[in-house]
Design an enzyme around this catalytic site. Structure first.
Site, mmCIF file in Angstrom:
data_model
loop_
_atom_site.group_PDB
_atom_site.id
_atom_site.type_symbol
_atom_site.label_atom_id
_atom_site.label_comp_id
_atom_site.label_asym_id
_atom_site.label_seq_id
_atom_site.Cartn_x
_atom_site.Cartn_y
_atom_site.Cartn_z
ATOM 1 C CE LYS A 84 -6.855 -84.131 76.979
ATOM 2 N NZ LYS A 84 -5.786 -83.158 77.050
ATOM 3 C CG ASP A 117 -0.771 -87.581 74.782
ATOM 4 O OD1 ASP A 117 -1.989 -87.345 74.663
ATOM 5 O OD2 ASP A 117 -0.064 -87.118 75.694
HETATM 6 C C1 LIG Z 1 -7.822 -89.853 78.667
HETATM 7 C C2 LIG Z 1 -7.091 -88.713 79.280
HETATM 8 N N1 LIG Z 1 -7.239 -88.489 80.588
HETATM 9 C C3 LIG Z 1 -6.600 -87.466 81.209
HETATM 10 C C4 LIG Z 1 -5.762 -86.635 80.510
HETATM 11 C C5 LIG Z 1 -5.044 -85.546 81.254
HETATM 12 O O1 LIG Z 1 -5.442 -84.262 80.914
HETATM 13 P P1 LIG Z 1 -4.433 -83.037 81.175
HETATM 14 O O2 LIG Z 1 -3.251 -83.235 80.281
HETATM 15 O O3 LIG Z 1 -5.232 -81.838 80.842
HETATM 16 O O4 LIG Z 1 -4.026 -83.118 82.611
HETATM 17 C C6 LIG Z 1 -5.573 -86.834 79.141
HETATM 18 C C7 LIG Z 1 -4.693 -85.963 78.359
HETATM 19 O O5 LIG Z 1 -4.413 -86.187 77.198
HETATM 20 C C8 LIG Z 1 -6.256 -87.903 78.508
HETATM 21 O O6 LIG Z 1 -6.115 -88.144 77.192
#
Ligand SMILES: Cc1ncc(COP(=O)(O)O)c(C=O)c1O
Length: 386
Positions: A84, A117
């Site tokens: 992110k 989150d």
């Molecule tokens: C560690 C991690 N993996 C995957 C995701 C999923 O990403 P998206 O919400 O863009 O599908 C998130 C989203 O916060 C995340 O924090």
């Protein structure tokens, strides 16, 4: 002790849901090659930019009966511990660049905000600190204190609200409206598309690094990617398609059973919201409303949707930390391992293997999207016994 109890892959025998999906492949290109390239150029210029490692896991490939498993580890990304770092911070940089030179809206008078989150808020706060504007981050009742502190460490004000992730999204939107702040959201909705597209363009750096590392070798045949609102997977799908065309890997979406908004959308054949009544351990994936931009891409590019139960989270993290013979040990957080868990579970179910054509010749790409973003939660799950 039974043999099964000694087998680190035994937890992946548990039931999962699979919904087959034939990509329509028609969707307009929602994120252009130019947008991806602009994000790549900016991010490659940030201090300490370095591609994250792409590991080979030959022992896991042998045990699951396929040719190759590749695992890209986003844990080291810019010291923020998750992929992110690429999205929110890039969107902040792009916003400030747009306002550069305007007297009353110079960076020091701009406040950015978002709901999170954990990981997205950390990226927006880091971007605000790095590029010089103010930042207020909204978190919901269940976000851990460790994650809140990590955001505050980048100088942002953190506001905790009652309810779940979707409630925190509404709180951020109303505060922005009242105070003239800029929402830097990683999810898109009608009337709010441009910022989330930039966030996804930032994620495209991951795909570009994978493509560069694979070079002229054949692309992976399959990729199992975790979904929250779908932005991460949508960005990967679009970037892979732009590079490899019809040779792009078949993309299987994997979500927690407790927050399966993309899976339910696939079942319904159109974007669908679901209530999130109980929080999954996979905190980053706890989303009930898909991102509109992401859903459009996934409908055009996905090749299957899965959900996994909570029982697979700790075993999958443990499998990465204490790997099979000779594979590297990788610190992978709760939300990082959903794709891995979906893949291993899929190899143990004949109907899924047949549906997605997964077998001895397959080369699978997995992306570990976070490291131990909350060290206490990570340690507790690694210590959990089966
Ligand atoms: C560690 C991690 N993996 C995957 C995701 C999923 O990403 P998206 O919400 O863009 O599908 C998130 C989203 O916060 C995340 O924090």
């Amino acid at each position: 002790m039974s043999l099964a109890a000694d087998d680190p892959l035994a937890p992946f025998e548990a039931a999962v849901n699979y919904h087959d999906w034939t990509p329509s492949n028609d969707g307009a290109q929602v994120i252009s090659a130019d947008m991806f390239a602009a994000a790549r150029t900016s991010i490659a210029d940030w201090p300490n930019y370095a591609p994250t490692p792409l590991y080979q896991l030959p022992a896991l490939a042998r045990r699951t009966g396929i040719a190759e498993v590749m695992f890209k580890d986003e844990g080291p990304r810019f010291g923020l511990k998750s992929f992110k770092a690429l999205g929110g911070a890039y969107a902040v940089q792009a916003l400030l660049a747009e306002h550069r030179g305007e007297a009353e809206t110079g960076a020091e008078n701009i406040t950015v905000t978002c709901a999170t989150d954990g990981n997205h808020g950390r990226s927006v706060a880091w971007g605000a600190q790095t590029f010089g504007c103010a930042c207020v981050i909204f978190i919901h009742a269940e976000v851990s204190e460790g994650r809140a502190r990590a955001i505050e460490a980048y100088g942002a004000r953190v506001v905790r609200v009652d309810g779940n992730y979707d409630d925190s999204v509404h709180a951020a939107a109303s505060a922005a409206e009242e105070n003239g702040w800029y929402v830097i959201s990683d999810t898109s909705y009608e009337g709010y598309m441009e910022v989330p597209k930039r966030v996804m363009a930032g994620y495209g750096v991951i795909a570009a690094e994978i493509i560069a590392e694979i070079g002229d070798a054949p692309p992976p045949t399959h990729t199992f990617l975790q979904g929250g609102v779908g932005g991460f997977a949508g960005a990967m799908a679009e970037a892979f398609h732009q590079h490899w065309g019809d040779g792009a890997p078949r993309m299987i979406m994997v979500e927690p059973e407790l927050a399966a908004c993309l899976y339910r959308s696939a079942e319904a054949g159109r974007m669908t919201e679901i209530p999130v009544d109980e929080e999954t351990l996979m905190a980053g994936l706890s989303c009930g409303v898909p991102s509109v931009v992401a859903w459009d891409i996934l409908a055009a590019r996905a090749g299957g949707f899965m959900t996994i139960p909570e029982s697979m989270v700790a075993p999958a993290m443990q499998l990465m930390a204490n790997p099979l013979d000779g594979d590297p040990s990788i610190e992978a957080g709760e939300s990082a391992i959903a794709g891995l868990a979906g893949f291993v579970a899929g190899t143990r179910k004949t109907e899924i293997k047949q549906a997605i054509d997964l077998g001895a010749e397959s080369r699978v790409l997995l992306i570990g999207t976070e490291g131990a973003t909350d060290p206490d939660v990570y340690a507790a799950l690694l210590a959990q016994s089966g």
